[in-house]
Design a protein around this motif. Structure first.
Motif, PDB file in Angstrom:
ATOM      1  N   PRO A  76       0.767  -1.182  -0.083  1.00  0.00           N
ATOM      2  CA  PRO A  76      -0.068  -0.172   0.031  1.00  0.00           C
ATOM      3  C   PRO A  76       1.066   1.087   0.033  1.00  0.00           C
ATOM      4  CG  PRO A  76      -0.032  -1.067   2.205  1.00  0.00           C
ATOM      5  CD  PRO A  76       0.659  -1.860   1.275  1.00  0.00           C
ATOM      6  N   LYS A  77       0.537   2.363  -0.857  1.00  0.00           N
ATOM      7  CA  LYS A  77       1.114   3.559  -0.703  1.00  0.00           C
ATOM      8  C   LYS A  77       0.475   4.494   0.161  1.00  0.00           C
ATOM      9  CE  LYS A  77       1.374   3.289  -6.005  1.00  0.00           C
ATOM     10  NZ  LYS A  77       1.191   4.102  -7.130  1.00  0.00           N
ATOM     11  N   LYS A  78      -0.481   4.181   0.842  1.00  0.00           N
ATOM     12  CA  LYS A  78      -0.911   5.009   1.888  1.00  0.00           C
ATOM     13  C   LYS A  78      -1.725   4.053   3.000  1.00  0.00           C
ATOM     14  CE  LYS A  78      -5.511   6.030  -0.413  1.00  0.00           C
ATOM     15  NZ  LYS A  78      -6.183   7.037  -1.007  1.00  0.00           N
ATOM     16  N   CYS A  79      -2.016   4.729   4.133  1.00  0.00           N
ATOM     17  CA  CYS A  79      -2.511   4.118   5.018  1.00  0.00           C
ATOM     18  C   CYS A  79      -3.742   3.320   5.035  1.00  0.00           C
ATOM     19  CB  CYS A  79      -2.563   4.678   6.465  1.00  0.00           C
ATOM     20  SG  CYS A  79      -1.277   5.728   7.017  1.00  0.00           S
ATOM     21  N   PRO A 137      -5.731   2.077   1.721  1.00  0.00           N
ATOM     22  CA  PRO A 137      -5.914   1.987   0.540  1.00  0.00           C
ATOM     23  C   PRO A 137      -7.205   1.667  -0.076  1.00  0.00           C
ATOM     24  CG  PRO A 137      -4.899   0.115   1.204  1.00  0.00           C
ATOM     25  CD  PRO A 137      -4.797   1.057   2.228  1.00  0.00           C
ATOM     26  N   GLU A 138      -7.701   2.425  -1.128  1.00  0.00           N
ATOM     27  CA  GLU A 138      -8.994   2.216  -1.493  1.00  0.00           C
ATOM     28  C   GLU A 138      -9.238   1.673  -2.825  1.00  0.00           C
ATOM     29  OE1 GLU A 138     -10.684   6.024  -1.212  1.00  0.00           O
ATOM     30  OE2 GLU A 138     -10.555   6.192   0.927  1.00  0.00           O
ATOM     31  N   THR A 139      -8.242   1.963  -3.798  1.00  0.00           N
ATOM     32  CA  THR A 139      -8.395   1.377  -5.325  1.00  0.00           C
ATOM     33  C   THR A 139      -7.037   0.721  -5.339  1.00  0.00           C
ATOM     34  OG1 THR A 139      -7.580   3.551  -5.896  1.00  0.00           O
ATOM     35  CG2 THR A 139      -9.879   3.043  -5.770  1.00  0.00           C
ATOM     36  N   VAL A 140      -6.986   0.133  -6.680  1.00  0.00           N
ATOM     37  CA  VAL A 140      -5.673  -0.679  -6.958  1.00  0.00           C
ATOM     38  C   VAL A 140      -4.381   0.191  -7.214  1.00  0.00           C
ATOM     39  CG1 VAL A 140      -4.648  -2.290  -8.730  1.00  0.00           C
ATOM     40  CG2 VAL A 140      -7.197  -2.593  -8.059  1.00  0.00           C
ATOM     41  N   ALA A 141      -4.982   1.495  -7.765  1.00  0.00           N
ATOM     42  CA  ALA A 141      -3.976   2.676  -7.891  1.00  0.00           C
ATOM     43  C   ALA A 141      -3.212   2.792  -6.650  1.00  0.00           C
ATOM     44  CB  ALA A 141      -4.517   3.855  -8.557  1.00  0.00           C
ATOM     45  N   ASP A 142      -3.836   2.684  -5.304  1.00  0.00           N
ATOM     46  CA  ASP A 142      -3.127   2.936  -4.138  1.00  0.00           C
ATOM     47  C   ASP A 142      -2.164   1.947  -3.714  1.00  0.00           C
ATOM     48  OD1 ASP A 142      -4.973   5.136  -3.952  1.00  0.00           O
ATOM     49  OD2 ASP A 142      -6.594   4.327  -3.147  1.00  0.00           O
ATOM     50  N   MET A 143      -1.894   0.746  -4.453  1.00  0.00           N
ATOM     51  CA  MET A 143      -0.938  -0.222  -4.453  1.00  0.00           C
ATOM     52  C   MET A 143       0.031  -0.200  -5.208  1.00  0.00           C
ATOM     53  SD  MET A 143      -2.907  -1.696  -1.796  1.00  0.00           S
ATOM     54  CE  MET A 143      -2.367  -3.148  -1.326  1.00  0.00           C
ATOM     55  N   ARG A 144       1.178  -0.735  -4.604  1.00  0.00           N
ATOM     56  CA  ARG A 144       2.414  -0.719  -5.534  1.00  0.00           C
ATOM     57  C   ARG A 144       3.084  -2.072  -5.679  1.00  0.00           C
ATOM     58  NH1 ARG A 144       5.341   2.058  -2.754  1.00  0.00           N
ATOM     59  NH2 ARG A 144       5.403   4.135  -3.744  1.00  0.00           N
ATOM     60  N   PRO A 145       2.774  -2.814  -6.730  1.00  0.00           N
ATOM     61  CA  PRO A 145       3.317  -4.158  -6.872  1.00  0.00           C
ATOM     62  C   PRO A 145       4.851  -4.485  -7.053  1.00  0.00           C
ATOM     63  CG  PRO A 145       2.627  -3.091  -9.024  1.00  0.00           C
ATOM     64  CD  PRO A 145       2.286  -2.030  -8.066  1.00  0.00           C
ATOM     65  N   ASP A 172       7.939   7.510 -21.969  1.00  0.00           N
ATOM     66  CA  ASP A 172       7.940   8.390 -20.684  1.00  0.00           C
ATOM     67  C   ASP A 172       9.066   9.205 -20.963  1.00  0.00           C
ATOM     68  OD1 ASP A 172       7.008   9.428 -17.999  1.00  0.00           O
ATOM     69  OD2 ASP A 172       9.042   8.619 -17.786  1.00  0.00           O
ATOM     70  N   PRO A 173       9.303  10.228 -20.797  1.00  0.00           N
ATOM     71  CA  PRO A 173      10.410  11.131 -20.989  1.00  0.00           C
ATOM     72  C   PRO A 173      11.549  10.804 -19.866  1.00  0.00           C
ATOM     73  CG  PRO A 173       8.781  12.498 -20.902  1.00  0.00           C
ATOM     74  CD  PRO A 173       8.125  11.440 -20.555  1.00  0.00           C
ATOM     75  N   LYS A 174      11.164  10.261 -18.754  1.00  0.00           N
ATOM     76  CA  LYS A 174      12.155   9.783 -17.765  1.00  0.00           C
ATOM     77  C   LYS A 174      12.479   8.588 -17.884  1.00  0.00           C
ATOM     78  CE  LYS A 174      11.077  13.447 -14.458  1.00  0.00           C
ATOM     79  NZ  LYS A 174      10.603  13.671 -12.841  1.00  0.00           N
ATOM     80  N   GLY A 175      11.899   7.768 -18.798  1.00  0.00           N
ATOM     81  CA  GLY A 175      11.925   6.411 -18.984  1.00  0.00           C
ATOM     82  C   GLY A 175      11.401   5.354 -17.871  1.00  0.00           C
ATOM     83  N   ILE A 176      10.311   5.800 -17.322  1.00  0.00           N
ATOM     84  CA  ILE A 176       9.710   5.033 -15.887  1.00  0.00           C
ATOM     85  C   ILE A 176       8.541   4.354 -16.459  1.00  0.00           C
ATOM     86  CG2 ILE A 176       8.795   5.505 -13.687  1.00  0.00           C
ATOM     87  CD1 ILE A 176      10.627   7.871 -13.290  1.00  0.00           C
ATOM     88  N   TYR A 177       8.494   3.253 -16.111  1.00  0.00           N
ATOM     89  CA  TYR A 177       7.355   2.541 -16.450  1.00  0.00           C
ATOM     90  C   TYR A 177       6.188   2.550 -15.395  1.00  0.00           C
ATOM     91  CZ  TYR A 177       4.256  -1.674 -17.334  1.00  0.00           C
ATOM     92  OH  TYR A 177       3.315  -2.356 -17.691  1.00  0.00           O
ATOM     93  N   THR A 178       4.948   2.739 -16.062  1.00  0.00           N
ATOM     94  CA  THR A 178       3.704   2.654 -15.055  1.00  0.00           C
ATOM     95  C   THR A 178       2.718   1.868 -15.758  1.00  0.00           C
ATOM     96  OG1 THR A 178       2.899   4.739 -15.569  1.00  0.00           O
ATOM     97  CG2 THR A 178       4.422   4.716 -13.900  1.00  0.00           C
ATOM     98  N   VAL A 179       1.765   1.238 -14.853  1.00  0.00           N
ATOM     99  CA  VAL A 179       0.700   0.767 -15.488  1.00  0.00           C
ATOM    100  C   VAL A 179      -0.258   1.257 -16.467  1.00  0.00           C
ATOM    101  CG1 VAL A 179      -1.420  -0.687 -15.079  1.00  0.00           C
ATOM    102  CG2 VAL A 179       0.752  -1.108 -13.922  1.00  0.00           C
ATOM    103  N   LYS A 180      -0.309   2.763 -15.788  1.00  0.00           N
ATOM    104  CA  LYS A 180      -1.299   3.588 -16.760  1.00  0.00           C
ATOM    105  C   LYS A 180      -0.645   3.884 -17.801  1.00  0.00           C
ATOM    106  CE  LYS A 180      -3.124   8.558 -16.159  1.00  0.00           C
ATOM    107  NZ  LYS A 180      -3.062   9.673 -15.157  1.00  0.00           N
ATOM    108  N   LYS A 181       0.593   4.245 -18.261  1.00  0.00           N
ATOM    109  CA  LYS A 181       1.257   4.524 -19.176  1.00  0.00           C
ATOM    110  C   LYS A 181       1.237   3.358 -20.320  1.00  0.00           C
ATOM    111  CE  LYS A 181       4.296   8.110 -17.085  1.00  0.00           C
ATOM    112  NZ  LYS A 181       5.760   8.308 -16.666  1.00  0.00           N
ATOM    113  N   ALA A 182       1.160   1.991 -19.827  1.00  0.00           N
ATOM    114  CA  ALA A 182       1.299   1.117 -20.812  1.00  0.00           C
ATOM    115  C   ALA A 182      -0.286   0.918 -21.016  1.00  0.00           C
ATOM    116  CB  ALA A 182       1.680  -0.261 -19.898  1.00  0.00           C
ATOM    117  N   TYR A 183      -1.194   1.124 -20.282  1.00  0.00           N
ATOM    118  CA  TYR A 183      -2.628   1.044 -20.755  1.00  0.00           C
ATOM    119  C   TYR A 183      -2.884   2.039 -21.741  1.00  0.00           C
ATOM    120  CZ  TYR A 183      -7.626   1.325 -20.385  1.00  0.00           C
ATOM    121  OH  TYR A 183      -9.013   1.429 -20.791  1.00  0.00           O
TER     122      TYR A 183
END
Length: 386
Positions: free
Chosen positions: A43-46, A48-56, A117-128
């Protein structure tokens, strides 16, 4: 065990680990589940409510990673010698010369770079976004988003309206498109397939609610909810628009009640809930508004006379129908009731019409000769004022 364990106790386990890795590389055989990987959501925060609040995070076996790293380091020196031969077999000499001039330092470790991504960082949102593309807004569909979000109504009503305009409500048509096996017939009228426009506007049940409300929404004739809502926002006042949103929300709530509880509230109750809820919200938030217009009373004191409520049931499988009617006084006291089978009924609509006929014949046989039907009491309204 995590890598820190092996680092801390390397003087104890280092010999066994080295022997195991060398044996696996020499024999080209390693245990079956050595390369199993567990994906853990951190979890990214205390709360979490959605999948976006979790870091795989992928947890792989340390011994397998050690062997993979050793193989990668061994292949670096081999690739430096074999790449020119591979290029010569695939490309023309001019291209081979150009590629060979590209400076490559073996001292640098390889790293992954996401090209979108300009910084070369992969995220699920950008892949979608890379797979489905960016969503482009079409102004011809609905151009009143700013007006919609500024309406003085509860936030959940705005969210519901946004979902309705975007046609992402779980109607039977949308569920069938998602390959969900459901009955496509509207749960309120049981006549035709259900979509957003039918459920909220054109269904017989919805029409009765709109008629009771007294809002001038029947003047907007279209088969598209975005165009219908655009006309409503252009034509009505801010207070009337708030009432429209309240009715839309409570009509959908009545539809859900019919789906999950098998009971559909009377149209008068749905309108009363919508008007009362909107009035209470305005009072709490100190919205300047006029009192909600209630349905007009019947002329000549007819509201003091008895009332008859009727309903019909239709079995699609065997094609039979039944009806029931209840007679109550003006203050709601029980007077009489009747029920029976209906003959020659081939559809729910015909069953409702025959039920109305039988109810009228029954109350006339009881000596009630004067009756009145207001515009809100249609055949499908399940009620007739007497």
């Amino acid at each position: 065990m995590n890598p820190r364990f092996y680092q801390h106790f390397w003087d104890l386990v280092g010999g066994d680990v080295s022997s195991f890795v060398i044996k696996c590389l020499n024999t080209r055989v390693f245990p079956e589940k050595l390369n199993d990987t567990d994906v853990v959501l951190i979890p990214k925060k205390c709360v979490p409510e959605t999948v976006a609040d979790m870091r795989p995070i992928a947890l792989s076996n340390v011994l397998y990673r050690i062997m993979a790293k050793m193989i990668a380091n061994m292949m670096k020196s081999l690739m430096a010698k074999s790449v020119p031969h591979i290029l010569s077999d695939l490309l023309v000499p001019e291209d081979v010369t150009r590629i060979s001039r590209i400076p490559v330092s073996p001292d640098y470790e390889d790293s992954c770079y996401w090209f979108s991504d300009p910084k070369g960082i992969y995220t699920v949102k950008k892949a979608y976004r890379q797979v489905v593309g960016n969503i482009e807004y079409n102004p011809t569909n609905f151009g009143k988003w700013i007006t919609l979000w500024k309406l003085k109504v509860p936030p959940k009503w705005k969210t519901f309206l946004w979902r309705a305009v975007c046609d992402i409500l779980p109607t039977t048509t949308n569920l069938l498109m998602k390959r969900v096996e459901v009955d496509p017939v509207c749960p309120m009228c049981g006549l035709i397939h259900e979509d957003v426009m039918h459920t909220l506007i054109s269904c017989d049940y919805s029409k009765i609610v709109w008629t009771i409300s007294g809002l001038p929404v029947t003047n907007v004739i279209t088969h598209s909810l975005p165009f219908w809502l655009t006309g409503i926002l252009d034509m009505l006042t801010e207070e009337q628009c708030g009432l429209v949103v309240a009715v839309l929300y409570h009509v959908w709530a009545a539809r859900n009640m019919a789906v999950w509880e098998g009971a559909l509230p009377r149209p008068e109750q749905t309108w009363r809930r919508a008007a009362t809820t909107y009035q209470a919200y305005c009072q709490v938030h100190h919205c300047s508004r006029q009192p909600v217009q209630q349905p007009t009373s019947l002329p000549g004191g007819l509201e003091a006379r008895p009332r008859c409520f009727f309903n019909a049931g239709f079995n699609h499988q065997i094609g039979t129908a039944t009806y029931g009617a209840v007679l109550v006084s003006h203050d709601g006291a029980f007077l009489a009731a009747t029920n029976n089978h209906l003959a020659t009924s081939h559809s729910p609509l015909m069953a409702e019409a025959l039920a109305c006929k039988e109810a009228l014949s029954w109350i006339m046989a009881r000596g009630v000769w004067q009756c009145c039907r207001s515009p809100t009491n249609l055949i499908l309204a399940h009620s007739t004022n007497l």
